[in-house]
Design an enzyme around this catalytic site. Structure first.
Site: not given
Ligand SMILES: Cc1cc2nc3c(=O)[nH]c(=O)nc-3n(C[C@H](O)[C@H](O)[C@H](O)COP(=O)(O)OP(=O)(O)OC[C@H]3O[C@@H](n4cnc5c(N)ncnc54)[C@H](O)[C@@H]3O)c2cc1C
Length: 333
Positions: A164, A234, A329
Site C-alpha cells: 500500500r 481498511s 492506511e
C-alpha cells in the site's frame, strides 16, 4: 474544466464526513491541468489531488486547491500475441477499468475487482486484494511533475512499490498521475491462494469473469458498500513484526493468524482489533465495523473528530495489549 470556490467535498469522499475545500478544480485533459496549475489565484497554495476519495479522511477544511481528473480514456497496445498493454487515464473508475480489461479477454486484474476509487490512485496506493497488488501488473505511470511542469513517465521499478505504498506517497504531491499502463495477458493465469478463491481452482472452465464475480461476492459479504455506509475501506495497515516478536506473541496467543512477509511476519490488524475487544466499539457516530474490524465506519453522523478519536483509541488499545503499533492506511488530511 470546472473551478469552484468554497466547495463541499462531503460527497467526494466515501467516509461521507463533512469536508470543504477553499478551491476545487476538475480538468478534462492535461492542458487544462497545466492551465489550472499556472492560474495566479492558486500560486503558493497547498494542493491536494484526489481521486474517488475512498481512502481519505479530511479532519478540517482544506485551505487550498483540491484537484480532480475527469480524464477517462483507455487505449490498448499489443506487445505480442499474449502481452497487452492497457493504458487508462487517471480519472477512470477503477472497477470500470477492471471490467473493461476482462471484457477484452485479458487476465491479471480480476482479483482487484470492485475496489472503490480511480485508476490514477491505484498507482499511488498500490492497491491490493486477494493476493494481487497493482504493482504486479503496472508497467508505467504517466505523471505531470508539478515542480518542473514537464510530463514524466516512470517505469514500475522506479516507483518504490511496497505494501500500500509508493514513491508518490512520499514526494509531497509533486507528481500528479495522469495515466497508468497495465501489462496484462491473454493467457489465463490465476492467483487463487486466498481462502474462498481456492475452490475455483478445480473449475476447468475458469474465466477472469468468474474470478471477478467471486471476488465481488466475497467483498459484498464483508465490506460496507460506500453508498450505504461511509468508510475508507481498511483503516489500518496490517502490521509487520520481527520473527522474534511474533514467536513471543505466539506463546500468549497461539491462535494469532500470521503470514510471511519479505521483511518479517505480517499479522492481520483486524484480528488484533477484534481480540482486543473492540469489535463494534463506537465513539460518537464512528464504529469499528463488526463484520471486519479493520474498517472504521461512519454510522450516519460521524464527525472527523469521532473518527480520529476512535482510531487513536484503537491504536492505543492494540499497543497496550500486544505491543504493536497500527498505522493508518487511510490518508489523513
Ligand atoms: C469499501 C472500501 C473497500 C476498499 N478495499 C480496498 C482493497 O481491497 N484494497 C485496497 O488497496 N484499497 C481498498 N480501499 C481503499 C481505496 O479504495 C484505495 O486506496 C483506492 O486506490 C483509492 O482511490 P481513490 O481514487 O478514491 O483515491 P483517493 O482516496 O481520492 O486518494 C488516495 C491517495 O491518492 C492520491 N491521489 C489520488 N489521485 C491521484 C492522482 N491522479 N495523482 C496523484 N495522486 C493522487 C491522493 O492524494 C491520496 O493520497 C477500499 C476503500 C473502501 C471505501
Amino acid at each position: 474544466m470546472t473551478i469552484l470556490h468554497d466547495f463541499d467535498l462531503t460527497r467526494h469522499t466515501t467516509f461521507h464526513v463533512p469536508a470543504r475545500a477553499q478551491w476545487f478544480a476538475e480538468y478534462d485533459n492535461v492542458d487544462e491541468l497545466i492551465e489550472i496549475l499556472s492560474d495566479k489565484r492558486f500560486s503558493g497554495m497547498p494542493r491536494l489531488h484526489i481521486g474517488g476519495g475512498s481512502n481519505l479522511l479530511f479532519t478540517k477544511p482544506f485551505e487550498g486547491l483540491v484537484l480532480h481528473s475527469s480524464m477517462k480514456k483507455v487505449k490498448m497496445e499489443k506487445l505480442s500475441d499474449t502481452r497487452i498493454l492497457v493504458h487508462a487515464e487517471s480519472g477512470l473508475n477503477w472497477d470500470t477499468f477492471v471490467r473493461h480489461t476482462i471484457a477484452e479477454g485479458l487476465y491479471g486484474l480480476e482479483n482487484l475487482a470492485y475496489i472503490p476509487g480511480e485508476t490514477g490512485a491505484s498507482a499511488v496506493q498500490n492497491i491490493g486484494a486477494y493476493g494481487v497488488e497493482a504493482k504486479d501488473h503496472i508497467y508505467t505511470v504517466d505523471t505531470l511533475d508539478t515542480l518542473t511542469g514537464d510530463m514524466r513517465t516512470f517505469q514500475a521499478d522506479e516507483c518504490a512499490y511496497a505494501y500500500r505504498d509508493s514513491m508518490f506517497k512520499h514526494t509531497n504531491g509533486r507528481y500528479i498521475v495522469t495515466g497508468v499502463s497495465y501489462l496484462l495477458s491473454r493467457n489465463p493465469a490465476f492467483t487463487l491462494d486466498y481462502g474462498p478463491l481456492k475452490e475455483l481452482a478445480s473449475d476447468p472452465d475458469l474465466t477472469a469473469m468468474k474470478v471477478y464475480e467471486k471476488v465481488v461476492d466475497i467483498r459484498r459479504s464483508k465490506l460496507p458498500e460506500p453508498d450505504e455506509l461511509g468508510s475508507a475501506g481498511s483503516f489500518f495497515k496490517n502490521p509487520v513484526v520481527t520473527a522474534g516478536k511474533y514467536a513471543a506473541l505466539k506463546q500468549t496467543y497461539p491462535d494469532m493468524p500470521h503470514y510471511d512477509a519479505p521483511d518479517g511476519v505480517k499479522i492481520p490488524a483486524g484480528w488484533l482489533i477484534e481480540h482486543a475487544g473492540l469489535k463494534g466499539f463506537r465513539i460518537g457516530g464512528a464504529e469499528v465495523y463488526p463484520r471486519q474490524c479493520l474498517v472504521i465506519v461512519n454510522t450516519g453522523n460521524a464527525t472527523a473528530t469521532d473518527i480520529t478519536s476512535l482510531y487513536s483509541h484503537v491504536q492505543h488499545t492494540v499497543r497496550s495489549k500486544y505491543g504493536i503499533d497500527l498505522h493508518p492506511e487511510a490518508n489523513i488530511i
